[in-house]
Design a protein around this motif. Sequence first.
Motif, PDB file in Angstrom:
ATOM      1  N   ASN A   1      -5.952   0.259 -13.706  1.00 38.87           N
ATOM      2  CA  ASN A   1      -4.890   1.079 -13.138  1.00 38.87           C
ATOM      3  C   ASN A   1      -4.327   0.335 -11.945  1.00 38.87           C
ATOM      4  OD1 ASN A   1      -5.195   3.578 -14.750  1.00 38.87           O
ATOM      5  ND2 ASN A   1      -7.226   3.557 -13.843  1.00 38.87           N
TER       6      ASN A   1
ATOM      7  N   ALA B   1      -1.130   0.545  -9.149  1.00 40.14           N
ATOM      8  CA  ALA B   1      -0.036   1.341  -8.603  1.00 40.14           C
ATOM      9  C   ALA B   1       0.122   1.011  -7.128  1.00 40.14           C
ATOM     10  CB  ALA B   1      -0.293   2.831  -8.794  1.00 40.14           C
TER      11      ALA B   1
ATOM     12  N   ARG C   1       2.653   2.162  -3.341  1.00 42.58           N
ATOM     13  CA  ARG C   1       3.641   3.032  -2.701  1.00 42.58           C
ATOM     14  C   ARG C   1       4.309   2.289  -1.563  1.00 42.58           C
ATOM     15  NH1 ARG C   1       4.678   8.465  -3.060  1.00 42.58           N
ATOM     16  NH2 ARG C   1       2.841   8.811  -4.317  1.00 42.58           N
TER      17      ARG C   1
ATOM     18  N   VAL D   1       7.098   5.263  -5.295  1.00 40.54           N
ATOM     19  CA  VAL D   1       5.977   4.748  -6.067  1.00 40.54           C
ATOM     20  C   VAL D   1       6.349   3.399  -6.667  1.00 40.54           C
ATOM     21  CG1 VAL D   1       4.551   5.161  -8.111  1.00 40.54           C
ATOM     22  CG2 VAL D   1       5.109   7.047  -6.585  1.00 40.54           C
TER      23      VAL D   1
ATOM     24  N   TYR E   1       1.496  -0.161   0.252  1.00 39.72           N
ATOM     25  CA  TYR E   1       0.133  -0.106  -0.261  1.00 39.72           C
ATOM     26  C   TYR E   1       0.176  -0.495  -1.731  1.00 39.72           C
ATOM     27  CZ  TYR E   1      -1.512   2.766   3.670  1.00 39.72           C
ATOM     28  OH  TYR E   1      -1.866   3.233   4.907  1.00 39.72           O
TER      29      TYR E   1
ATOM     30  N   TRP F   1      -2.729  -1.093  -5.085  1.00 40.37           N
ATOM     31  CA  TRP F   1      -4.129  -1.084  -5.483  1.00 40.37           C
ATOM     32  C   TRP F   1      -4.279  -1.353  -6.979  1.00 40.37           C
ATOM     33  CZ3 TRP F   1      -1.605   3.158  -3.525  1.00 40.37           C
ATOM     34  CH2 TRP F   1      -1.337   4.211  -4.400  1.00 40.37           C
TER      35      TRP F   1
ATOM     36  N   TRP G   1     -14.124   3.693  -6.099  1.00 37.83           N
ATOM     37  CA  TRP G   1     -12.763   4.084  -5.729  1.00 37.83           C
ATOM     38  C   TRP G   1     -12.636   4.037  -4.216  1.00 37.83           C
ATOM     39  CZ3 TRP G   1      -8.088   4.475  -7.493  1.00 37.83           C
ATOM     40  CH2 TRP G   1      -7.134   5.211  -6.798  1.00 37.83           C
TER      41      TRP G   1
ATOM     42  N   ILE H   1      -7.073   5.088  -0.386  1.00 35.29           N
ATOM     43  CA  ILE H   1      -5.908   5.251  -1.260  1.00 35.29           C
ATOM     44  C   ILE H   1      -5.508   6.716  -1.359  1.00 35.29           C
ATOM     45  CG2 ILE H   1      -5.037   4.902  -3.604  1.00 35.29           C
ATOM     46  CD1 ILE H   1      -7.093   2.569  -3.809  1.00 35.29           C
ATOM     47  N   ASP H   2      -6.474   7.618  -1.334  1.00 36.33           N
ATOM     48  CA  ASP H   2      -6.190   9.044  -1.498  1.00 36.33           C
ATOM     49  C   ASP H   2      -5.157   9.559  -0.505  1.00 36.33           C
ATOM     50  OD1 ASP H   2      -7.922   9.240  -3.635  1.00 36.33           O
ATOM     51  OD2 ASP H   2      -9.610   9.868  -2.400  1.00 36.33           O
TER      52      ASP H   2
ATOM     53  N   VAL I   1      -1.693   8.380  -1.884  1.00 35.01           N
ATOM     54  CA  VAL I   1      -1.250   8.885  -3.183  1.00 35.01           C
ATOM     55  C   VAL I   1      -0.379  10.128  -3.025  1.00 35.01           C
ATOM     56  CG1 VAL I   1      -2.031   9.922  -5.352  1.00 35.01           C
ATOM     57  CG2 VAL I   1      -3.158   7.881  -4.456  1.00 35.01           C
ATOM     58  N   SER I   2      -0.735  11.014  -2.141  1.00 36.32           N
ATOM     59  CA  SER I   2       0.024  12.251  -1.952  1.00 36.32           C
ATOM     60  C   SER I   2       0.953  12.204  -0.743  1.00 36.32           C
ATOM     61  CB  SER I   2      -0.944  13.431  -1.814  1.00 36.32           C
ATOM     62  OG  SER I   2      -1.771  13.225  -0.689  1.00 36.32           O
TER      63      SER I   2
END
Length: 120
Positions: free
Chosen positions: A6, A8, A10, A19, A62, A64, A108, A112-113, A116-117
């Motif tokens: 994965n 992705a 931002r 994104v 960012y 990852w 993980w 990153i969390d 993400v939001s």
Amino acid sequence: MEVEYNIAGRILAKEGSRVISLAEILASPEAGSGATCAADLSEDVLSAYCKAVSAQNACKVYLWKDREEYGNANVFNGGSDYEVVNEVCFLCIYDSGCEVLRERTNCWNEKIDAVVSYNV
């Protein structure tokens, strides 16, 4: 054993966050013409892409890459679960073209969390 990647990211610009998709990274000059999937993208390539986008937009970016290996684990009483048995997560952060963070973890990366939001 299956392996899942994965990738992705931002862009956190003053005008708003956006994104970054895998397709966008693969189409970039930093990825080169040989990259056709997430497995082809090394940490160095991802860092170069992150740095370029960060410098171009004069903002924090960012990016990852999460690599998960699935296999049989937790075998009890003759049964088994198919789940993640090994994980490697790479995270890089650049701000206006300057490296802020570049790290690899064996799980993980919870840093990153928060991104993400994130909404600007």
